[in-house]
Design a protein around this motif. Structure first.
Motif, PDB file in Angstrom:
ATOM      1  N   MET A   1     -59.994  40.187  -1.333  1.00 30.78           N
ATOM      2  CA  MET A   1     -60.634  40.722  -2.072  1.00 30.78           C
ATOM      3  C   MET A   1     -60.864  39.430  -3.288  1.00 30.78           C
ATOM      4  O   MET A   1     -59.189  38.501  -3.623  1.00 30.78           O
ATOM      5  CB  MET A   1     -59.830  41.616  -2.685  1.00 30.78           C
ATOM      6  N   PRO A   2     -61.885  39.022  -4.281  1.00 29.75           N
ATOM      7  CA  PRO A   2     -61.840  38.010  -5.075  1.00 29.75           C
ATOM      8  C   PRO A   2     -61.245  38.364  -6.603  1.00 29.75           C
ATOM      9  O   PRO A   2     -60.502  39.709  -7.254  1.00 29.75           O
ATOM     10  CB  PRO A   2     -63.044  37.594  -5.054  1.00 29.75           C
ATOM     11  N   ARG A   3     -60.493  37.513  -7.638  1.00 32.58           N
ATOM     12  CA  ARG A   3     -59.618  37.594  -8.395  1.00 32.58           C
ATOM     13  C   ARG A   3     -60.874  38.552  -9.505  1.00 32.58           C
ATOM     14  O   ARG A   3     -60.401  39.211  -9.804  1.00 32.58           O
ATOM     15  CB  ARG A   3     -59.124  36.239  -9.314  1.00 32.58           C
ATOM     16  N   VAL A   4     -62.088  37.886  -9.168  1.00 30.62           N
ATOM     17  CA  VAL A   4     -63.238  38.432 -10.543  1.00 30.62           C
ATOM     18  C   VAL A   4     -64.537  38.731  -9.996  1.00 30.62           C
ATOM     19  O   VAL A   4     -64.698  38.125  -8.336  1.00 30.62           O
ATOM     20  CB  VAL A   4     -63.241  37.957 -11.694  1.00 30.62           C
ATOM     21  N   LYS A   5     -65.516  39.480  -9.858  1.00 28.87           N
ATOM     22  CA  LYS A   5     -66.442  39.571  -8.868  1.00 28.87           C
ATOM     23  C   LYS A   5     -66.933  38.657  -9.771  1.00 28.87           C
ATOM     24  O   LYS A   5     -67.714  38.021 -11.065  1.00 28.87           O
ATOM     25  CB  LYS A   5     -67.227  40.746  -9.865  1.00 28.87           C
ATOM     26  N   TYR A   6     -68.365  37.491  -8.717  1.00 27.47           N
ATOM     27  CA  TYR A   6     -69.641  36.803  -9.668  1.00 27.47           C
ATOM     28  C   TYR A   6     -70.096  36.931  -8.056  1.00 27.47           C
ATOM     29  O   TYR A   6     -70.179  37.537  -7.277  1.00 27.47           O
ATOM     30  CB  TYR A   6     -68.327  35.256  -9.500  1.00 27.47           C
ATOM     31  N   ARG A  82     -72.164  19.916  -6.950  1.00 26.81           N
ATOM     32  CA  ARG A  82     -72.308  19.305  -5.600  1.00 26.81           C
ATOM     33  C   ARG A  82     -71.072  20.461  -4.929  1.00 26.81           C
ATOM     34  O   ARG A  82     -70.806  20.916  -5.214  1.00 26.81           O
ATOM     35  CB  ARG A  82     -71.295  18.086  -5.836  1.00 26.81           C
ATOM     36  N   PRO A  83     -71.278  20.193  -3.779  1.00 23.16           N
ATOM     37  CA  PRO A  83     -70.875  20.985  -2.613  1.00 23.16           C
ATOM     38  C   PRO A  83     -69.153  20.952  -2.648  1.00 23.16           C
ATOM     39  O   PRO A  83     -69.207  22.004  -2.234  1.00 23.16           O
ATOM     40  CB  PRO A  83     -71.538  20.618  -1.365  1.00 23.16           C
ATOM     41  N   VAL A  84     -68.679  20.131  -2.537  1.00 22.59           N
ATOM     42  CA  VAL A  84     -66.942  19.757  -3.304  1.00 22.59           C
ATOM     43  C   VAL A  84     -66.758  20.749  -4.358  1.00 22.59           C
ATOM     44  O   VAL A  84     -65.756  20.985  -4.523  1.00 22.59           O
ATOM     45  CB  VAL A  84     -66.541  18.227  -3.136  1.00 22.59           C
ATOM     46  N   GLU A  85     -67.708  21.201  -5.597  1.00 23.10           N
ATOM     47  CA  GLU A  85     -67.213  21.502  -6.505  1.00 23.10           C
ATOM     48  C   GLU A  85     -67.245  22.980  -6.005  1.00 23.10           C
ATOM     49  O   GLU A  85     -66.820  24.037  -7.370  1.00 23.10           O
ATOM     50  CB  GLU A  85     -67.790  21.174  -8.187  1.00 23.10           C
ATOM     51  N   LYS A  86     -68.062  23.026  -5.946  1.00 27.32           N
ATOM     52  CA  LYS A  86     -69.136  24.509  -5.346  1.00 27.32           C
ATOM     53  C   LYS A  86     -67.449  24.941  -4.609  1.00 27.32           C
ATOM     54  O   LYS A  86     -67.503  26.438  -4.508  1.00 27.32           O
ATOM     55  CB  LYS A  86     -70.407  24.328  -4.659  1.00 27.32           C
ATOM     56  N   ARG A  87     -66.818  24.506  -3.603  1.00 28.77           N
ATOM     57  CA  ARG A  87     -65.641  25.294  -2.822  1.00 28.77           C
ATOM     58  C   ARG A  87     -64.750  24.684  -3.766  1.00 28.77           C
ATOM     59  O   ARG A  87     -64.230  26.038  -3.770  1.00 28.77           O
ATOM     60  CB  ARG A  87     -65.654  24.347  -1.771  1.00 28.77           C
ATOM     61  N   LEU A  88     -64.438  24.636  -4.916  1.00 24.43           N
ATOM     62  CA  LEU A  88     -62.979  24.366  -5.846  1.00 24.43           C
ATOM     63  C   LEU A  88     -63.151  25.271  -6.926  1.00 24.43           C
ATOM     64  O   LEU A  88     -62.699  26.196  -7.131  1.00 24.43           O
ATOM     65  CB  LEU A  88     -62.828  23.198  -6.372  1.00 24.43           C
ATOM     66  N   ALA A  89     -64.660  25.770  -7.109  1.00 20.42           N
ATOM     67  CA  ALA A  89     -64.784  27.696  -8.107  1.00 20.42           C
ATOM     68  C   ALA A  89     -65.061  28.039  -7.100  1.00 20.42           C
ATOM     69  O   ALA A  89     -63.670  29.445  -7.467  1.00 20.42           O
ATOM     70  CB  ALA A  89     -66.402  26.988  -7.991  1.00 20.42           C
ATOM     71  N   LYS A  90     -65.180  28.414  -6.199  1.00 19.00           N
ATOM     72  CA  LYS A  90     -65.317  29.320  -5.434  1.00 19.00           C
ATOM     73  C   LYS A  90     -63.816  30.029  -4.479  1.00 19.00           C
ATOM     74  O   LYS A  90     -62.949  30.963  -4.921  1.00 19.00           O
ATOM     75  CB  LYS A  90     -66.321  29.539  -3.825  1.00 19.00           C
ATOM     76  N   GLN A  91     -62.316  29.092  -4.830  1.00 13.03           N
ATOM     77  CA  GLN A  91     -61.315  28.945  -4.588  1.00 13.03           C
ATOM     78  C   GLN A  91     -60.322  29.541  -5.419  1.00 13.03           C
ATOM     79  O   GLN A  91     -59.872  30.527  -5.303  1.00 13.03           O
ATOM     80  CB  GLN A  91     -61.145  27.836  -4.235  1.00 13.03           C
TER      81      GLN A  91
END
Length: 146
Positions: A1-6, A82-91
């Protein structure tokens, strides 16, 4: 479960902010900035009582200025994520939290040693050029839960 809804648009917005604020501090630095963004969203206290979305956190105005310098000055924030920043944001949105940004609601680059407090909030630690600050004990319990 994510920390917040997004939504996907939140991931993109957050990724752009993380890069704009901390690209020079690498992936780890961007993750800490992401922690602060999510912490502000879950904080039901202080200056963050009325922000309930990633967009509201990113574009919040305090004292006549945007809370995040990158929104005001443009630079990397207005470029495509960029994809790398999107992965970090999702993480960060899903689960990632670590010291010194784990409970921090503020950070800044003083271009000098980190002061022990910032606007009376206690110093929680430093990563490269950014100093991180948590709320005073007992003033924002929601940041420690969410």
């Amino acid at each position: 479960m994510p920390r917040v809804k997004y939504r996907d648009s939140d991931v993109d917005l957050m990724a752009r902010m993380m890069r704009a604020e901390a690209e020079g501090e690498g992936k780890q630095g961007m993750l800490y900035v992401g922690n602060v963004i999510v912490n502000r969203l879950v904080a039901d206290c202080l200056d963050f009582r009325d922000v309930r979305s990633i967009e509201q956190v990113i574009f919040q105005v305090q004292g006549g200025n945007y809370s995040f310098e990158a929104v005001q000055k443009g630079n990397l924030f207005y470029e495509r994520a960029r994809p790398v920043e999107k992965r970090l944001a999702k993480q960060t949105l899903d689960y990632w939290r670590d010291h010194p940004g784990k409970y921090a609601l503020w950070y800044f680059n003083p271009y000098a040693p980190c002061p022990p407090t910032w606007y009376d909030q206690p110093f929680s630690g430093q990563f490269k050029n950014h100093c991180y600050y948590e709320p005073i004990a007992g003033t924002c319990e929601s940041v420690y839960i969410g």
